[in-house]
Scaffold this active site. Structure first.
Site, mmCIF file in Angstrom:
data_model
loop_
_atom_site.group_PDB
_atom_site.id
_atom_site.type_symbol
_atom_site.label_atom_id
_atom_site.label_comp_id
_atom_site.label_asym_id
_atom_site.label_seq_id
_atom_site.Cartn_x
_atom_site.Cartn_y
_atom_site.Cartn_z
ATOM 1 N N GLU A 160 0.144 60.878 -10.055
ATOM 2 C CA GLU A 160 0.853 62.047 -10.616
ATOM 3 C C GLU A 160 0.971 62.055 -12.142
ATOM 4 O O GLU A 160 2.058 62.221 -12.683
ATOM 5 C CB GLU A 160 2.245 62.157 -9.978
ATOM 6 C CG GLU A 160 2.182 62.266 -8.470
ATOM 7 C CD GLU A 160 3.556 62.311 -7.801
ATOM 8 O OE1 GLU A 160 4.572 62.196 -8.498
ATOM 9 O OE2 GLU A 160 3.603 62.476 -6.570
ATOM 10 N N ASN A 201 -4.397 59.597 -7.780
ATOM 11 C CA ASN A 201 -3.719 60.314 -6.696
ATOM 12 C C ASN A 201 -2.741 61.346 -7.270
ATOM 13 O O ASN A 201 -2.019 61.052 -8.220
ATOM 14 C CB ASN A 201 -2.938 59.262 -5.878
ATOM 15 C CG ASN A 201 -2.432 59.772 -4.556
ATOM 16 O OD1 ASN A 201 -3.181 60.353 -3.775
ATOM 17 N ND2 ASN A 201 -1.152 59.577 -4.280
ATOM 18 N N HIS A 236 0.690 67.657 0.592
ATOM 19 C CA HIS A 236 2.018 68.090 1.080
ATOM 20 C C HIS A 236 1.989 69.622 1.130
ATOM 21 O O HIS A 236 2.268 70.289 0.134
ATOM 22 C CB HIS A 236 3.118 67.594 0.129
ATOM 23 C CG HIS A 236 3.219 66.106 0.074
ATOM 24 N ND1 HIS A 236 3.638 65.346 1.150
ATOM 25 C CD2 HIS A 236 2.945 65.225 -0.917
ATOM 26 C CE1 HIS A 236 3.630 64.061 0.813
ATOM 27 N NE2 HIS A 236 3.212 63.966 -0.424
ATOM 28 N N GLU A 265 -1.443 61.897 1.706
ATOM 29 C CA GLU A 265 -0.017 61.979 2.094
ATOM 30 C C GLU A 265 0.219 63.251 2.904
ATOM 31 O O GLU A 265 1.161 64.007 2.648
ATOM 32 C CB GLU A 265 0.874 61.969 0.848
ATOM 33 C CG GLU A 265 0.619 60.782 -0.069
ATOM 34 C CD GLU A 265 1.563 60.709 -1.269
ATOM 35 O OE1 GLU A 265 2.577 61.428 -1.282
ATOM 36 O OE2 GLU A 265 1.273 59.926 -2.181
ATOM 37 N N ASP A 267 1.252 66.191 5.190
ATOM 38 C CA ASP A 267 2.278 66.723 6.089
ATOM 39 C C ASP A 267 2.297 68.243 5.936
ATOM 40 O O ASP A 267 1.893 68.777 4.905
ATOM 41 C CB ASP A 267 3.684 66.108 5.874
ATOM 42 C CG ASP A 267 4.090 65.855 4.440
ATOM 43 O OD1 ASP A 267 3.660 66.625 3.553
ATOM 44 O OD2 ASP A 267 4.862 64.902 4.202
HETATM 45 C C1 XIL Z 1 8.374 59.384 -1.275
HETATM 46 C C2 XIL Z 1 8.887 58.558 -0.096
HETATM 47 O O1 XIL Z 1 8.357 59.087 1.098
HETATM 48 C C3 XIL Z 1 10.401 58.585 -0.060
HETATM 49 O O2 XIL Z 1 10.887 57.692 0.935
HETATM 50 C C4 XIL Z 1 10.964 58.193 -1.421
HETATM 51 O O3 XIL Z 1 12.363 58.347 -1.400
HETATM 52 C C5 XIL Z 1 10.382 59.042 -2.535
HETATM 53 O O4 XIL Z 1 8.956 58.962 -2.482
HETATM 54 N N1 XIL Z 1 4.405 61.563 -3.606
HETATM 55 C C6 XIL Z 1 4.175 60.214 -3.549
HETATM 56 C C7 XIL Z 1 4.986 59.380 -2.642
HETATM 57 O O5 XIL Z 1 3.201 59.732 -4.151
HETATM 58 O O6 XIL Z 1 5.163 58.074 -3.151
HETATM 59 C C8 XIL Z 1 6.328 59.999 -2.358
HETATM 60 O O7 XIL Z 1 6.975 59.213 -1.374
HETATM 61 C C9 XIL Z 1 6.160 61.431 -1.903
HETATM 62 C C10 XIL Z 1 5.490 62.262 -2.970
#
Ligand code: XIL
Length: 371
Positions: A160, A201, A236, A265, A267
């Site tokens: 990020e 990422n 996401h 990641e 969802d």
């Molecule tokens: C999130 C976790 O799922 C949570 O448990 C934590 O509180 C915050 O981070 N992008 C990312 C992940 O790269 O590391 C994040 O994970 C979600 C967004």
């Protein structure tokens, strides 16, 4: 003896039932009973693990994870605030455990993440002096990436670093080291862990402007003669609004730079909120209207989610020569971070398994593509 047989039979029945309930056919015509099996010839199927799951304290998760997934990412425990809490103190306990878990179950581990502005330890945020900050940066990568060299499959080296418009995000890394910090992170990681795949990422890096920034960032690393193996698109996304066209264009654009592409990641969120993206520092106040399915979700929405996931996986299959992994951000709905973010205390339904670990319509739609 009789009791023993009964136990074996019961366990067998549970497994057989699970296999039956979740089965489809794989490319060779045999019944595939899991995501990892169904997609074996296409790409890895991963999940994010929380501490309980890494320690195998959650019996149902402990049974399901090795059956369904062949890649894992620690959800939190390799982040700097946990693994490197003080200047000269590292906490490798849980990270060592996930590496051992991967070895035990023959599951590939993706390290997440070396350089990220969020979940940084307090001591690092307080460093004022540029040279000290660079020393922290170098020590962190050398020590953490070095420890797991040869033991994990890949690292999200930088997470990020970009804004939505494709410019560099304002962060302590940019502030202290300038925009060369990304290249420097990859340079150090490649030396510390020569046989590990190295990725950049981000979320929303399938969106045109951010994608342009991401491509420029990668080109900069490559132009410096530094190794970068792939780009992770976090994934996401939101129900009914999965940006398929942007995703496809991004897969092609990243691949054209010689990179592997992974969805890191995944969802599909079912609840309303007033912004897009996955900036963990962005929050929204709690309000009952934002938690409409606390007592259950209508089947029509689960069907819509099944269609969204099927469309996504159709796209991933079309580009399976470019995609190496698709990782879900959590094992089941009850364990998803989206129950607590961006609005605390909600009941969300973003994954393929429900709170009781039963496969949802989305699971079946993803499996049906491989029939
Ligand atoms: C999130 C976790 O799922 C949570 O448990 C934590 O509180 C915050 O981070 N992008 C990312 C992940 O790269 O590391 C994040 O994970 C979600 C967004």
């Amino acid at each position: 003896m009789k009791k023993f047989i009964v136990k074996i039979t019961a366990a067998g029945a549970i497994l057989a039932c699970f296999a039956y309930c979740t089965s489809t056919k794989n490319a060779t015509g045999n019944a595939a009973t899991s995501l990892k099996d169904a997609y074996k010839k296409d790409f890895l199927i991963g999940t994010a693990l929380n501490t309980q799951q890494i320690e195998e304290k959650d019996a149902k998760a402990a049974a399901l994870i090795p059956l369904q997934f062949n890649a894992i990412t620690p959800e939190n425990i390799m982040k700097a605030e946990i693994i490197h809490p003080q200047w000269d103190q590292y906490n490798f306990d849980l990270a060592d455990k996930i590496v051992a878990y991967g070895a035990k179950h023959n599951i590939k581990v993706n390290g997440h993440t070396l350089i990220w502005h969020s979940q940084l330890p307090q001591f690092a945020r307080r460093i004022k002096d540029v040279d000290s900050f660079k020393t922290f940066f170098t020590n962190h990568i050398n020590t953490v990436a070095g420890r797991y060299s040869g033991k994990i499959f890949s690292w999200d080296v930088v997470n990020e670093a970009l804004n939505e418009d494709g410019t560099m995000r304002k962060s302590i890394f940019l502030d202290k080291m300038g925009d060369g910090f990304v290249t420097e992170a990859f340079r150090l990681a490649a030396i510390a862990s020569p046989n590990t795949e190295l990725y950049y990422n981000d979320y929303n890096n399938e969106q045109p402007k951010k994608r342009e920034g991401c491509l420029a960032l990668v080109k900069k690393v490559q132009a410096a003669g530094v190794r970068i193996d792939g780009v992770g698109i976090q994934g996401h996304w939101h129900l009914g609004r999965v940006p398929l066209k942007d995703i496809e264009e991004s897969i092609l654009a990243y691949h054209a730079l010689g990179l592997k592409v992974m969805i890191t990641e995944l969802d599909i969120e079912m609840l309303p909120r007033n912004f897009q993206g996955a900036d963990v520092n962005q929050r929204q106040a709690s309000n009952p209207a934002l938690n409409p399915y606390a007592n259950g979700i209508p089947d029509s929405l689960l069907q819509q989610q099944a269609t969204d996931y099927a469309n996504l996986f159709k796209l991933f299959l079309k580009h399976k020569d470019k995609i190496t992994r698709v990782t879900f951000w959590g094992v089941n709905d009850g364990q998803s971070w989206l129950n607590g973010w961006p609005v605390p205390g909600r009941t969300n339904y973003p994954l393929l398994f429900d709170r009781a670990f039963n496969p949802k319509p989305a699971y079946h739609s993803v499996m049906a593509l491989k029939k």
